[in-house]
Design a protein around this motif. Structure first.
Motif, short mmCIF file in Angstrom:
data_model
loop_
_atom_site.label_atom_id
_atom_site.label_comp_id
_atom_site.label_asym_id
_atom_site.label_seq_id
_atom_site.Cartn_x
_atom_site.Cartn_y
_atom_site.Cartn_z
N VAL A 188 68.42 61.89 75.15
CA VAL A 188 68.63 62.97 74.18
C VAL A 188 68.05 64.27 74.70
O VAL A 188 68.66 65.35 74.58
N LEU A 189 66.87 64.20 75.32
CA LEU A 189 66.24 65.40 75.85
C LEU A 189 67.08 66.01 76.97
O LEU A 189 67.26 67.24 77.04
N MET A 190 67.64 65.18 77.84
CA MET A 190 68.47 65.68 78.94
C MET A 190 69.72 66.37 78.42
O MET A 190 70.10 67.45 78.87
N ILE A 191 70.39 65.73 77.44
CA ILE A 191 71.62 66.32 76.90
C ILE A 191 71.33 67.63 76.19
O ILE A 191 72.03 68.64 76.39
N ALA A 192 70.28 67.64 75.36
CA ALA A 192 69.95 68.86 74.61
C ALA A 192 69.59 70.01 75.54
O ALA A 192 70.05 71.14 75.37
N SER A 193 68.76 69.72 76.56
CA SER A 193 68.36 70.78 77.48
C SER A 193 69.55 71.27 78.31
O SER A 193 69.69 72.48 78.57
#
Length: 733
Positions: free
Chosen positions: A202-207
């Motif tokens: 989730v962090l990778m996609i959001a960033s």
């Protein structure tokens, strides 16, 4: 895969990806009721997630498809089976057309049915990729290509669609990769392991999305490929009119007609008038074989409130005075006016420039004569009431009434017009003796079943094809430009002067005016752009006709004879009825968008039905609920009987696996619940003690043998089924 939150997310992401394929269809085609297709996709994924039996899934989906087809295309109620017989015949006819490769002959009902079947297949494929293959990259990549190609080559804007697709695609690929690793390494997943994997995903996609949105973008290195490809496509070949799919609304270039278009509900203006009117912008008089161009003329100017000399209505025609106010939403520097216009009144000092050939009225600034687009203005006009007896007086072109130059201009046709166009006009009008009845005969001709109104399946004439000839004899599918141009050319071919008119239909009723209760407010959008025909009668002037299938103009014609009687074949024209919400307004360069599904109207019809049949519905609902409660209460009796019937005809030894699990459920339903940590052997001894037998232990031994060895001695199921049936029967004795 279990019905847990993770599998729910996979189904949800699959639904969102498939939804992206439907979003552009509503903008780029005339396909309506998109929300029903989205609901069908959602329903299909929901049934798959609930793991419903395939037969029930098929029944529910087919019911939804037939219900939607009935709602879209038939006026009968769903349970009135006459429409279903007609639709079945349509299926047979359309399949034969497919075999004959007559793609343009496919009906709208059949195309709707095919779209539902295609979505059904796509849902199955997405379900297969998600759960069986645990790979979705190909579908994700195809979705990206699909929306980016549409964004490049059409009017569809895919900026947010690309972001949505990337987010959903990366999320579902990350989850599937996680499940593949678990399966490959034979590791059991728990909530802690899942969170460790999903948080960085989730962090990778959001960033990534955040950086992609805020990062500076360089200008394109390559030029736009669309103009190049269009130009390359026309080299040494046909000149494609409209350069592909056009956008509905008023345009100035009508030299190349044809091709599909997309709707646009942008507001052009709002009118406050006593009734719904057709609104004119300009007329054109020279037909080229591909479209219309105006003859040369010398514009002249008048003061803003002077009498406008545009096609005045002869004094012998009965008229009444009316006025209308227009509030403009688009910056048009020309007057939009009803037939019979007298004056235009502005709030400031403006001048008017009139093109007498096109009858286009441009608005100029009173100071420097530059074009200007006012926010509002009002028009005074006369509404004619024609008499059929007077219209029928013209039987031929009288040189004393019609100047030769005028007649030549408005009966002009290209030299290469196919002879069969004139032959068709003569066959349509051979029984009529006057111009009016000939014009009405041609107008009625287009209302026949042979012609179809469509915004998407509209052909473009080739280099050696005539626009009207192609429509009349080849395709018979088109929108207002096809119908109006064809009527004008047919009448010209038999010597009746006509001209092509561009403007807008009356729009959609909004409300009654607060300042004047006798007037109504209408909203006219780009979707109301339209074209029609005006026929010249020496003693009546220019009279409008509406050949486009499904449309009726507001012209008033009195068909009463001089002796006061009305011919049986005619009906006396009635005034425009009080306004209703009208969803069938038109379009075109000049085009139309079809009626859209209204949830408010659908909900209103449901409320009306319940109000009329409330007592019966409540009584029936009570019976159904009571029966359902009784069936649920007695489920321990009838469910096992169904299982007995189900397994009685089965002969494979592997049936013991499923049958044993069903027995455990039935025993728990009977009240013999198995403890959480209790082994099967201990539970079997408990059941045998309760029923005073050894059947459960014997059946459990065979089940464990099958469970650990995945096979049983051949013919074991026959004896095992007897033990299983005895235990089932004891729970329903």
């Amino acid at each position: 895969m279990k019905r847990d939150f993770q599998s729910f997310l996979l189904y949800l992401f699959g639904f969102l990806l498939l939804w992206e394929w439907l979003r552009p269809i509503g903008q780029l085609t005339t396909t309506d009721h998109i929300e029903m297709f989205v609901i069908f996709i959602l329903l299909s994924f929901t049934l798959a997630f609930l793991r419903m039996k395939w037969i029930w899934q098929m029944i529910i989906k087919l019911w939804f498809i037939f219900f939607s087809v009935n709602m879209f295309h038939y006026g009968e109620g769903f349970f009135q089976l006459g429409w279903l017989t007609f639709f079945t015949n349509e299926l047979t006819t359309n399949f034969s057309r497919i075999v004959a490769r007559n793609w343009l002959g496919l009906t709208n009902e059949f195309r709707t049915f095919l779209l539902f079947i295609l979505l059904w297949l796509m849902v199955y494929l997405v379900h297969y990729w998600l759960l069986n293959r645990k790979r979705i990259f190909i579908f994700f990549f195809m979705t990206l290509i699909y929306i980016t190609v549409l964004d490049t080559f059409t009017l569809y804007s895919a900026k947010t669609a690309i972001i949505r697709t990337v987010v959903v695609g990366f999320a579902v690929m990350g989850m599937l990769t996680y499940y593949r690793i678990l399966g490959k390494e034979q590791v059991n997943s728990d909530s802690f392991t899942t969170r460790k994997w999903m948080r960085p995903l989730v962090l990778m996609i959001a960033s990534s999305v955040f950086v992609g949105i805020i990062a500076p973008k360089f200008a394109p290195i390559w030029p736009d490929p669309v103009p190049y490809l269009k130009a390359a496509g026309n080299k040494g070949g046909e000149d494609v009119a409209g350069n592909g799919i056009a956008k509905v609304g008023y345009g100035t270039d009508d030299s190349r007609l044809g091709g599909p278009f997309i709707g646009d509900d942008s507001i052009v203006f709002r009118s406050e008038a006593a009734e719904k009117n057709y609104w004119k912008v300009e007329t054109k008089d020279h037909y080229t074989g591909k479209g219309w161009i105006p003859s040369e003329s010398t514009p002249f100017r008048i003061g803003g409130e002077e009498l406008i000399p545009v096609s005045p209505i002869p004094s012998n025609v009965e008229t009444r005075d009316e006025s209308a106010s227009l509030l403009m939403f688009m910056d048009y520097d020309h007057v939009i006016y009803p037939a019979g216009i007298q004056r235009v009144q502005f709030q400031r000092d403006y001048n008017l420039e009139i093109d007498s050939t096109k009858e286009k009225i441009s608005i100029l600034n009173g100071f420097d004569s530059s074009p200007i687009a006012p926010d509002s203005y009002s028009v005074e006009y006369k509404v004619p009431n024609y008499k059929a007896t007077e219209l029928r007086e013209t039987t031929a072109a009288n040189p004393q009434q019609i100047h030769a130059e005028f007649l030549a201009r408005y009966t002009q046709l290209p030299d290469n017009l196919p002879d069969r166009v004139r032959e068709l006009a003569e066959s349509i009008t051979e029984k009529e003796t006057n111009w009016f009845d000939k014009a009405k005969a041609v107008e009625r001709y287009f209302g026949g079943s042979g012609f179809t109104y469509s915004q998407s399946d509209v052909a473009v004439p080739g280099e050696n094809e005539d626009y009207v000839d192609q429509f009349l004899f080849e395709t018979k599918i088109g929108y207002c430009d096809n119908f109006s141009t064809s009527m004008a050319v047919l009448l010209r071919s038999i010597g009746i002067p006509t001209r092509w008119v561009k403007g807008y239909t009356g729009g959609e009723f909004l409300e009654y005016s607060e300042d004047n209760s006798s007037k109504q407010i209408y909203e006219i959008t780009n979707n109301n752009a339209h074209s029609w025909v005006e026929v010249y009668f020496p003693n009546q002037g220019w009279v409008p006709f509406e050949p486009t299938k499904g449309f009726t103009n507001s012209v008033s014609i009195d068909f009463t004879n001089n002796d006061g009687t009305t011919p049986a074949a005619e009906t006396t024209a009635t005034p425009t009825p009080k306004p209703q919400r009208n969803l069938d307004e038109e379009s075109g360069s000049s085009k139309k968008t079809e009626q859209t599904f209204s949830f408010s109207g659908f909900w209103l019809s449901i409320k009306t039905f319940f109000n009329q049949n409330g007592e019966w519905i409540i009584g029936l609902a009570g019976v159904v609920i009571g029966a359902a409660c009784l069936m649920y209460r007695l489920r321990g009796k009838w469910i096992p009987r169904l299982y007995l019937l189900q397994f009685r005809l089965r002969k494979k030894d592997e049936n013991i696996g499923k049958a044993y699990l069903i027995l455990l459920e039935q025993l728990e339903r009977y009240g013999l619940k198995r403890n959480e940590n209790q082994t099967l052997r201990n539970y079997a001894r408990y059941i045998d003690t309760f029923f005073a037998s050894r059947e459960m232990s014997k059946l459990t031994d065979r089940y464990e043998q099958y469970l650990y060895h995945q096979k049983l001695p051949e013919g074991s199921w026959k004896d095992s089924r007897e033990l299983w049936e005895n235990l089932i029967k004891k729970t329903i004795a």
